[in-house]
Design a protein around this motif. Structure first.
Motif, PDB file in Angstrom:
ATOM      1  N   ARG A   1       0.505   0.660  -1.897  1.00 16.12           N
ATOM      2  CA  ARG A   1      -0.092   1.690  -2.766  1.00 16.12           C
ATOM      3  C   ARG A   1       0.495   3.061  -2.446  1.00 16.12           C
ATOM      4  NH1 ARG A   1      -3.377   5.421  -1.732  1.00 16.12           N
ATOM      5  NH2 ARG A   1      -4.143   4.459   0.179  1.00 16.12           N
ATOM      6  N   GLN A   2       0.647   3.365  -1.162  1.00 12.87           N
ATOM      7  CA  GLN A   2       1.220   4.659  -0.778  1.00 12.87           C
ATOM      8  C   GLN A   2       2.647   4.815  -1.305  1.00 12.87           C
ATOM      9  OE1 GLN A   2       0.720   4.340   3.459  1.00 12.87           O
ATOM     10  NE2 GLN A   2      -1.344   5.205   3.434  1.00 12.87           N
TER      11      GLN A   2
ATOM     12  N   LEU B   1       4.025   3.203  -3.902  1.00 13.47           N
ATOM     13  CA  LEU B   1       3.974   3.298  -5.369  1.00 13.47           C
ATOM     14  C   LEU B   1       3.547   4.692  -5.807  1.00 13.47           C
ATOM     15  CD1 LEU B   1       2.461  -0.182  -6.236  1.00 13.47           C
ATOM     16  CD2 LEU B   1       4.762   0.626  -6.809  1.00 13.47           C
ATOM     17  N   THR B   2       2.570   5.251  -5.112  1.00 15.84           N
ATOM     18  CA  THR B   2       2.107   6.607  -5.429  1.00 15.84           C
ATOM     19  C   THR B   2       3.235   7.619  -5.239  1.00 15.84           C
ATOM     20  OG1 THR B   2      -0.157   6.035  -4.834  1.00 15.84           O
ATOM     21  CG2 THR B   2       0.379   8.364  -4.874  1.00 15.84           C
ATOM     22  N   SER B   3       4.064   7.421  -4.228  1.00 16.57           N
ATOM     23  CA  SER B   3       5.182   8.343  -4.001  1.00 16.57           C
ATOM     24  C   SER B   3       6.218   8.268  -5.125  1.00 16.57           C
ATOM     25  CB  SER B   3       5.843   8.095  -2.638  1.00 16.57           C
ATOM     26  OG  SER B   3       6.662   6.945  -2.667  1.00 16.57           O
TER      27      SER B   3
ATOM     28  N   VAL C   1      -7.029   3.441 -11.115  1.00 16.21           N
ATOM     29  CA  VAL C   1      -6.995   4.820 -10.609  1.00 16.21           C
ATOM     30  C   VAL C   1      -6.573   5.757 -11.726  1.00 16.21           C
ATOM     31  CG1 VAL C   1      -5.875   6.422  -9.001  1.00 16.21           C
ATOM     32  CG2 VAL C   1      -6.558   4.146  -8.226  1.00 16.21           C
ATOM     33  N   ALA C   2      -5.540   5.372 -12.467  1.00 14.17           N
ATOM     34  CA  ALA C   2      -5.049   6.206 -13.564  1.00 14.17           C
ATOM     35  C   ALA C   2      -6.131   6.418 -14.614  1.00 14.17           C
ATOM     36  CB  ALA C   2      -3.808   5.582 -14.191  1.00 14.17           C
TER      37      ALA C   2
ATOM     38  N   LEU D   1       0.488   4.635 -10.251  1.00 14.56           N
ATOM     39  CA  LEU D   1      -0.878   4.453  -9.787  1.00 14.56           C
ATOM     40  C   LEU D   1      -1.442   3.163 -10.359  1.00 14.56           C
ATOM     41  CD1 LEU D   1      -2.232   8.057 -10.464  1.00 14.56           C
ATOM     42  CD2 LEU D   1      -1.469   7.113  -8.286  1.00 14.56           C
TER      43      LEU D   1
ATOM     44  N   ASP E   1       5.089   7.943  -8.222  1.00 16.44           N
ATOM     45  CA  ASP E   1       4.211   8.297  -9.349  1.00 16.44           C
ATOM     46  C   ASP E   1       3.703   7.093 -10.127  1.00 16.44           C
ATOM     47  OD1 ASP E   1       4.269  11.044  -8.831  1.00 16.44           O
ATOM     48  OD2 ASP E   1       6.175  11.249  -9.892  1.00 16.44           O
TER      49      ASP E   1
ATOM     50  N   ASP F   1      -8.862   9.014 -13.737  1.00 18.16           N
ATOM     51  CA  ASP F   1      -8.502  10.427 -13.848  1.00 18.16           C
ATOM     52  C   ASP F   1      -8.496  10.916 -15.288  1.00 18.16           C
ATOM     53  OD1 ASP F   1      -8.238  10.676 -11.140  1.00 18.16           O
ATOM     54  OD2 ASP F   1      -6.088  10.274 -11.137  1.00 18.16           O
TER      55      ASP F   1
END
Length: 175
Positions: free
Chosen positions: A157-158, A160-162, A170-171, A166, A164, A174
């Motif tokens: 997950r970390q 993938l988040t780097s 999670v997306a 999500l 961009d 938001d």
């Protein structure tokens, strides 16, 4: 949202280098697998796992005799599982490495024989899959269970988040 996935085996040499530490070994292989299919128009996620007993790397078993020796060597003791995950794309590659300690109960020869009669041990580092039947061999896990399965979810997950990316849940939270 990304909704197209492909799963491809990466045919790479998985031989350890002389004096290569387990952490460096799995990271090198995960990065090589990711790099093999990387392109500007797609991201590639790859991982590699090895089991380490004392200082011995226990990869996938070559045959039934090899698998038996590995399981006997893990019986009644702790070992380490090293997993690396890598993502390549957009002109870069990044990776994370995780170490988890796994303790096995003492395994009888008849239990090992029964396990070896299944299809489970043959494509697994250390000749076992914690997520399957061999989960009953495990008396303790200190670290990431998902890394022992073969894909450390928190670190994935970390990464993938780097890039961009999500998870959809999670997306959607938001927006």
């Amino acid at each position: 949202m990304i909704d197209v996935f492909e799963c491809r085996p990466a045919d790479i040499d998985e031989s350890p280098l002389d004096d290569e530490l387990p952490s460096a070994y799995v990271e090198r292989l995960a990065r090589a697998k990711a790099h093999r299919f990387a392109a500007d128009d797609r991201l590639v996620l790859a991982a590699d796992t090895t089991v380490v007993r004392d200082s011995d790397l226990l990869g996938k078993p070559l045959d039934k005799s090899h698998a038996r020796r590995m399981l006997q060597s893990l019986s009644g003791r702790a070992h380490h599982v090293w997993t690396a995950v890598a993502i390549a794309g957009e002109g870069r590659i990044d990776s994370r490495t995780v170490c988890t300690e796994v303790s096995f109960a003492t395994l009888s020869e008849s239990l090992i024989d029964a396990y070896l009669a299944t299809d489970e041990p043959w494509d697994k580092a250390g000749s076992y899959g914690i997520q399957g039947l061999a989960g009953c061999f495990v008396s303790a896990v200190r670290g990431s269970y998902s890394a022992v399965v073969g894909l450390p979810l928190c670190e994935t997950r970390q990464l993938l988040t780097s890039f961009d990316i999500l998870p959809h849940w999670v997306a959607s939270a938001d927006g």
